[in-house]
Design a protein around this motif. Structure first.
Motif, PDB file in Angstrom:
ATOM      1  N   TRP A 190       0.836  -1.203   0.000  1.00  0.00           N
ATOM      2  CA  TRP A 190       0.000   0.000   0.000  1.00  0.00           C
ATOM      3  C   TRP A 190       0.864   1.243   0.000  1.00  0.00           C
ATOM      4  CZ3 TRP A 190      -4.857  -1.248  -0.936  1.00  0.00           C
ATOM      5  CH2 TRP A 190      -5.324  -2.513  -0.518  1.00  0.00           C
ATOM      6  N   THR A 191       0.372   2.270  -0.693  1.00  0.00           N
ATOM      7  CA  THR A 191       1.021   3.577  -0.679  1.00  0.00           C
ATOM      8  C   THR A 191       0.076   4.545   0.013  1.00  0.00           C
ATOM      9  OG1 THR A 191       2.054   3.098  -2.791  1.00  0.00           O
ATOM     10  CG2 THR A 191       1.954   5.410  -2.152  1.00  0.00           C
ATOM     11  N   TRP A 192       0.619   5.393   0.876  1.00  0.00           N
ATOM     12  CA  TRP A 192      -0.215   6.387   1.574  1.00  0.00           C
ATOM     13  C   TRP A 192       0.031   7.771   1.008  1.00  0.00           C
ATOM     14  CZ3 TRP A 192      -4.068   5.932   5.086  1.00  0.00           C
ATOM     15  CH2 TRP A 192      -4.247   4.670   5.670  1.00  0.00           C
ATOM     16  N   LEU A 193      -1.040   8.503   0.744  1.00  0.00           N
ATOM     17  CA  LEU A 193      -0.951   9.922   0.437  1.00  0.00           C
ATOM     18  C   LEU A 193      -1.612  10.649   1.596  1.00  0.00           C
ATOM     19  CD1 LEU A 193      -2.272   9.972  -3.249  1.00  0.00           C
ATOM     20  CD2 LEU A 193       0.094   9.850  -2.507  1.00  0.00           C
ATOM     21  N   THR A 194      -0.878  11.512   2.261  1.00  0.00           N
ATOM     22  CA  THR A 194      -1.490  12.211   3.394  1.00  0.00           C
ATOM     23  C   THR A 194      -1.187  13.702   3.317  1.00  0.00           C
ATOM     24  OG1 THR A 194       0.474  11.739   4.712  1.00  0.00           O
ATOM     25  CG2 THR A 194      -1.408  10.274   5.006  1.00  0.00           C
ATOM     26  N   ALA A 195      -2.118  14.497   3.828  1.00  0.00           N
ATOM     27  CA  ALA A 195      -1.909  15.935   3.928  1.00  0.00           C
ATOM     28  C   ALA A 195      -0.992  16.224   5.109  1.00  0.00           C
ATOM     29  CB  ALA A 195      -3.235  16.649   4.091  1.00  0.00           C
ATOM     30  N   ARG A 196      -0.318  17.348   5.032  1.00  0.00           N
ATOM     31  CA  ARG A 196       0.575  17.739   6.114  1.00  0.00           C
ATOM     32  C   ARG A 196      -0.223  17.891   7.413  1.00  0.00           C
ATOM     33  NH1 ARG A 196       2.127  22.484   4.203  1.00  0.00           N
ATOM     34  NH2 ARG A 196       3.966  21.696   3.159  1.00  0.00           N
ATOM     35  N   GLY A 233       1.432  17.757   1.354  1.00  0.00           N
ATOM     36  CA  GLY A 233       1.038  19.144   1.178  1.00  0.00           C
ATOM     37  C   GLY A 233      -0.311  19.438   1.792  1.00  0.00           C
ATOM     38  N   ASP A 234      -0.973  20.403   1.223  1.00  0.00           N
ATOM     39  CA  ASP A 234      -2.304  20.779   1.659  1.00  0.00           C
ATOM     40  C   ASP A 234      -3.310  19.735   1.161  1.00  0.00           C
ATOM     41  OD1 ASP A 234      -3.935  23.307   2.644  1.00  0.00           O
ATOM     42  OD2 ASP A 234      -4.993  22.454   0.913  1.00  0.00           O
ATOM     43  N   PRO A 235      -4.479  19.627   1.818  1.00  0.00           N
ATOM     44  CA  PRO A 235      -5.509  18.736   1.291  1.00  0.00           C
ATOM     45  C   PRO A 235      -5.826  19.004  -0.190  1.00  0.00           C
ATOM     46  CG  PRO A 235      -6.115  19.431   3.489  1.00  0.00           C
ATOM     47  CD  PRO A 235      -4.849  20.162   3.148  1.00  0.00           C
ATOM     48  N   ALA A 236      -5.723  20.257  -0.622  1.00  0.00           N
ATOM     49  CA  ALA A 236      -5.984  20.555  -2.040  1.00  0.00           C
ATOM     50  C   ALA A 236      -5.016  19.777  -2.931  1.00  0.00           C
ATOM     51  CB  ALA A 236      -5.849  22.050  -2.307  1.00  0.00           C
ATOM     52  N   ASP A 237      -3.774  19.643  -2.493  1.00  0.00           N
ATOM     53  CA  ASP A 237      -2.789  18.906  -3.300  1.00  0.00           C
ATOM     54  C   ASP A 237      -3.093  17.412  -3.298  1.00  0.00           C
ATOM     55  OD1 ASP A 237      -1.400  21.293  -3.758  1.00  0.00           O
ATOM     56  OD2 ASP A 237      -0.376  21.095  -1.825  1.00  0.00           O
ATOM     57  N   VAL A 238      -3.552  16.916  -2.145  1.00  0.00           N
ATOM     58  CA  VAL A 238      -3.909  15.494  -2.075  1.00  0.00           C
ATOM     59  C   VAL A 238      -5.118  15.218  -2.974  1.00  0.00           C
ATOM     60  CG1 VAL A 238      -4.648  13.613  -0.566  1.00  0.00           C
ATOM     61  CG2 VAL A 238      -2.943  15.260   0.234  1.00  0.00           C
ATOM     62  N   VAL A 239      -6.094  16.146  -2.992  1.00  0.00           N
ATOM     63  CA  VAL A 239      -7.259  15.964  -3.866  1.00  0.00           C
ATOM     64  C   VAL A 239      -6.823  15.947  -5.332  1.00  0.00           C
ATOM     65  CG1 VAL A 239      -9.409  17.010  -4.678  1.00  0.00           C
ATOM     66  CG2 VAL A 239      -8.950  16.867  -2.233  1.00  0.00           C
ATOM     67  N   ALA A 240      -5.852  16.798  -5.671  1.00  0.00           N
ATOM     68  CA  ALA A 240      -5.351  16.789  -7.053  1.00  0.00           C
ATOM     69  C   ALA A 240      -4.793  15.408  -7.394  1.00  0.00           C
ATOM     70  CB  ALA A 240      -4.288  17.871  -7.246  1.00  0.00           C
ATOM     71  N   ALA A 241      -4.106  14.783  -6.438  1.00  0.00           N
ATOM     72  CA  ALA A 241      -3.583  13.427  -6.661  1.00  0.00           C
ATOM     73  C   ALA A 241      -4.726  12.418  -6.782  1.00  0.00           C
ATOM     74  CB  ALA A 241      -2.636  13.038  -5.529  1.00  0.00           C
ATOM     75  N   GLY A 294      -6.152  22.766  11.659  1.00  0.00           N
ATOM     76  CA  GLY A 294      -5.983  23.351  10.330  1.00  0.00           C
ATOM     77  C   GLY A 294      -4.561  23.275   9.836  1.00  0.00           C
ATOM     78  N   TYR A 295      -4.272  24.064   8.855  1.00  0.00           N
ATOM     79  CA  TYR A 295      -3.032  23.913   8.122  1.00  0.00           C
ATOM     80  C   TYR A 295      -2.240  25.186   8.004  1.00  0.00           C
ATOM     81  CZ  TYR A 295      -4.105  19.199   7.159  1.00  0.00           C
ATOM     82  OH  TYR A 295      -4.351  17.869   7.317  1.00  0.00           O
ATOM     83  N   PRO A 296      -1.922  25.844   9.152  1.00  0.00           N
ATOM     84  CA  PRO A 296      -1.093  27.030   8.991  1.00  0.00           C
ATOM     85  C   PRO A 296       0.372  26.706   8.689  1.00  0.00           C
ATOM     86  CG  PRO A 296      -1.765  26.773  11.277  1.00  0.00           C
ATOM     87  CD  PRO A 296      -2.381  25.653  10.513  1.00  0.00           C
ATOM     88  N   ALA A 297       0.818  25.478   8.947  1.00  0.00           N
ATOM     89  CA  ALA A 297       2.255  25.202   8.883  1.00  0.00           C
ATOM     90  C   ALA A 297       2.827  25.381   7.479  1.00  0.00           C
ATOM     91  CB  ALA A 297       2.515  23.778   9.371  1.00  0.00           C
ATOM     92  N   GLY A 298       3.724  26.322   7.369  1.00  0.00           N
ATOM     93  CA  GLY A 298       4.600  26.422   6.196  1.00  0.00           C
ATOM     94  C   GLY A 298       3.920  26.586   4.854  1.00  0.00           C
ATOM     95  N   GLY A 299       2.651  26.833   4.792  1.00  0.00           N
ATOM     96  CA  GLY A 299       1.998  26.775   3.484  1.00  0.00           C
ATOM     97  C   GLY A 299       1.517  28.095   2.945  1.00  0.00           C
ATOM     98  N   GLY A 300       2.246  29.172   3.115  1.00  0.00           N
ATOM     99  CA  GLY A 300       1.869  30.416   2.462  1.00  0.00           C
ATOM    100  C   GLY A 300       0.958  31.267   3.314  1.00  0.00           C
ATOM    101  N   THR A 301       0.574  32.410   2.771  1.00  0.00           N
ATOM    102  CA  THR A 301      -0.191  33.371   3.551  1.00  0.00           C
ATOM    103  C   THR A 301      -1.531  33.648   2.901  1.00  0.00           C
ATOM    104  OG1 THR A 301       0.683  35.250   2.343  1.00  0.00           O
ATOM    105  CG2 THR A 301       1.945  34.516   4.251  1.00  0.00           C
ATOM    106  N   ALA A 302      -2.376  34.320   3.662  1.00  0.00           N
ATOM    107  CA  ALA A 302      -3.715  34.618   3.186  1.00  0.00           C
ATOM    108  C   ALA A 302      -3.716  35.804   2.227  1.00  0.00           C
ATOM    109  CB  ALA A 302      -4.628  34.911   4.373  1.00  0.00           C
ATOM    110  N   GLY A 303      -2.585  36.467   2.069  1.00  0.00           N
ATOM    111  CA  GLY A 303      -2.521  37.601   1.167  1.00  0.00           C
ATOM    112  C   GLY A 303      -2.327  38.909   1.911  1.00  0.00           C
ATOM    113  N   ASP A 304      -2.651  38.921   3.211  1.00  0.00           N
ATOM    114  CA  ASP A 304      -2.471  40.154   3.989  1.00  0.00           C
ATOM    115  C   ASP A 304      -1.403  39.942   5.056  1.00  0.00           C
ATOM    116  OD1 ASP A 304      -3.739  38.370   5.593  1.00  0.00           O
ATOM    117  OD2 ASP A 304      -5.490  39.622   6.027  1.00  0.00           O
TER     118      ASP A 304
END
Ligand SMILES: [Zn+2]
Length: 637
Positions: free
Chosen positions: A46-52, A134-142, A172-182
């Motif tokens: 089995w291979t696991w894909l997990t969000a950070r 990565g983020d759940p969005a990246d896992v969904v892309a996979a 949630g996912y604040p770790a290391g993954g960019g900013t909200a823009g402000d």
């Protein structure tokens, strides 16, 4: 009285929708069967894909592998039971776990937290190992990449009671993954927009659907507040109706429920303001920027140059009696230009006049079925499962195909579904677009032919006992050359199955340019059934069966509303149009909010009036014809 009616509608709507979402909550992952401690579960690697920030513990991993092996799953998504309430609701709105498991062509979706993939399938899908979760969005892309490679009933979603969402303080996912823009760290709500996009959601529609119950509840309160309070209570309690007593116990449920009149607009605002981008979103921005120069150069001289001279007569029967059927811009894709379909007064043939040049075809097809448009188009094809089964079943009284070639197969959706009706049959696909190669990778077609059918027909001669062309001939420049090719490729006794939009559908005129099958500028020819039947006869292909009413695809009203909205409020950034201003974006959001109920009303009309007309009069917006190649050819070419 008004207050009572409005309140009744709102309460009923909230209850019905709440129960619908409740029925979609995935079941809980069964605990691993007791056995010798530490022994490996049966089944493949089995291979696991997990969000950070989320890691299944050993017991959960064991239970998941055991469940996947017992259910013969090649892919199993685990949803943490404490998924935040907005994410949990979004997941239920997008994914019906039962349909998701059973439908091979379902678009891969989910919460994107943890996915277990069977080793052989990961290999087949050419899944790159995820080095850095990565983020759940990246896992969904996979997941989107992987899901199509799983067989029917081969992918499932369950709630894992032992899995916790995020581990960072506050969740949630604040770790290391960019900013909200402000400058703030991007939290879950700042990322909701990107995660919805990763799930193939048109964010404008999704948010409009968030806003509609809020607006209706406010309306009920305004109509008469003592009764309106009942609507407000139903509005606040609906989240409990969805989640209470299910396998999911979402984080933030009480605040989202009891504080819903404040929480809902807050979530909508944060979603629309979200500027955080997933890896896939950033890649798309790069692709968009890279595509810009081609479109600027191609459009510098105006779209007129993509059209040939107008012809004075019908290409089917040479009659000069032509009238304009419809004039339309490119409503679906939004590239510049205006196109005309003319109808022959003698034979009823409808065709694009002036037609596109070859360069023009290249321009208008670019980034529609492949490239930037792949995901959008894929969603459309997924919606027509019943129609695929109807087409596959039409040959049953006549033959048991050993080998079936689908011409104009696109991404192979028909073959994937038809294989359920014909498990012993080998399905191959031919298409000019690169999507057909993807179909082979997924295992939806056995062999992919990438090219033009008339050029390939001789090498394919005699290999297939059924050749199908679904919504294909209307895209070609010379449909009769395609029929010639089919007559060459089929062995005597072989069958040609064709499905086409029917330009004689009585309601077509009702929608003007917004009748989807006009589909300018892609559709070059729309043939009345009698014309096609005659052309088949002339090639030694004798029609044996025709379906009109049963071929009807009940979507005219709905798609007309979608096309109108798409044209006036396109939700996507594309390289052939300047980006919308802030005011333009706000206006589009308003249009979608008004448009979503109109779309719903359209769907209702399709399923009632449209379908009834098709049944009663045995006509439809499409027809099917099955023809058998005669044993003794009337002519040979
Ligand atoms: Zn004609």
């Amino acid at each position: 009285m008004t207050a009572i009616i409005v309140t009744a509608i709102v309460v009923a709507g909230l209850i019905v929708n709440g129960l619908r979402l409740r029925a979609r909550v995935p079941s809980a992952l069964p605990a691993a069967p007791a056995g010798p401690g530490g022994s490996r579960p049966p089944g493949p690697d089995w291979t696991w894909l997990t969000a950070r920030g989320t890691a299944p513990d050993a017991a959960t991993r064991r239970a998941a592998a055991a469940h996947a092996a017992a259910e013969r799953l090649e892919m199993l998504e685990l949803v943490p039971s404490d998924l935040p309430v907005t994410a949990a609701r979004d997941m239920l709105r997008r994914v019906d776990p039962v349909a998701y498991r059973d439908n091979r062509i379902a678009v891969g979706r989910g919460a994107g937290i943890a996915v277990l993939v069977a080793g052989p399938m990961a290999e087949r899908a050419d899944a790159r190992p995820v080095d850095e979760p990565g983020d759940p969005a990246d896992v969904v892309a996979a997941i989107r990449h992987l899901r199509p490679c799983a067989p029917s009933r081969g992918a499932a979603i369950v709630v894992a009671p032992g899995l916790r969402y995020g581990t960072s303080p506050g969740g949630g996912y604040p770790a290391g993954g960019g900013t909200a823009g402000d400058g703030r760290t991007a939290g879950d709500l700042d990322r909701r927009r990107a995660r919805l996009q990763a799930n193939q959601v048109v964010v404008s529609v999704h948010v409009a659907l968030d806003a509609i119950p809020f607006a209706l509840t406010a309306l009920a309160l305004a109509a008469g507040w003592p009764w309106g309070l009942l609507a407000l209570a139903a509005y606040c309690l609906q989240p409990y109706l969805i989640f209470a007593g299910t396998a999911l116990a979402p984080r933030g449920l009480h605040a989202a429920a009891l504080g819903r009149p404040v929480h809902a607009p807050y979530v909508i605002g944060r979603t629309l303001a979200g500027r955080w981008q997933s890896a896939a979103g950033r890649r798309r921005d790069v692709e968009l920027a890279a595509a810009g120069p081609y479109y600027q150069a191609a459009l510098a001289a105006g779209p007129q140059r993509f059209l040939e001279e107008r012809r004075p007569d019908c290409p089917w029967c040479a009659s000069p009696a032509l009238t304009v059927a419809v004039r339309s811009p490119d409503l679906g894709v939004g590239k510049p230009g205006t196109f005309t379909l003319e109808r022959c007064g003698n034979c009823g043939h409808v065709f694009q006049n002036p037609r596109l040049t070859l360069e023009g075809l290249g321009f208008y097809y670019r980034d529609v079925y492949d490239g930037l448009g792949t995901d959008t188009t894929e969603r459309v094809f997924t919606a027509t499962r019943q129609s695929y089964l109807g087409r596959a079943g039409m040959v049953r009284p006549y033959t048991t195909p050993k080998a079936w070639l689908d011409v104009g197969a696109g991404h192979g959706h028909f073959a994937a579904i038809a294989a359920e009706a014909w498990p012993e049959t080998v399905f191959d696909g031919l298409d000019m677009g690169a999507g057909i190669l993807e179909a082979e990778r997924r295992g939806w077609v056995d062999t992919a032919y990438h090219g033009e059918f008339p050029a390939l027909a001789d090498t394919l001669a005699g290999r297939y006992d059924v050749i199908s062309m679904h919504h294909y001939l209307e895209h070609t420049r010379d449909p009769r050359a395609e029929l010639d090719a089919a007559a060459r490729a089929l062995p005597p006794g072989g069958y040609l199955l064709i499905e086409l939009p029917d330009p004689q559908w009585p309601l077509a005129g009702l929608f003007g340019r917004y009748w989807m099958p006009w589909f300018q500028p892609q559709h070059q020819h729309l043939m009345p059934l009698a014309n096609l039947a005659e052309a088949l006869e002339q090639r030694g292909l004798r029609p044996v069966a025709v379906e009109r009413g049963p071929a009807h695809i009940a979507s005219d009203f709905f798609l007309a509303a979608v096309l109108w909205l798409w044209h006036h409020a396109s939700p996507y950034a594309v390289p052939w149009r300047p980006p919308a201003s802030a005011a333009g974006q706000a206006w589009r959001a308003v249009l979608w909010m008004v448009g979503v109920p109109v779309m719903a009303a359209g769907l209702l009309l399709d399923l009632t009036a449209g379908r009834a007309l098709a049944r009663r009069r045995d006509v439809g917006n499409a027809y099917r014809i099955l023809a058998r190649k005669e044993d003794i050819l009337s002519h040979d070419r």
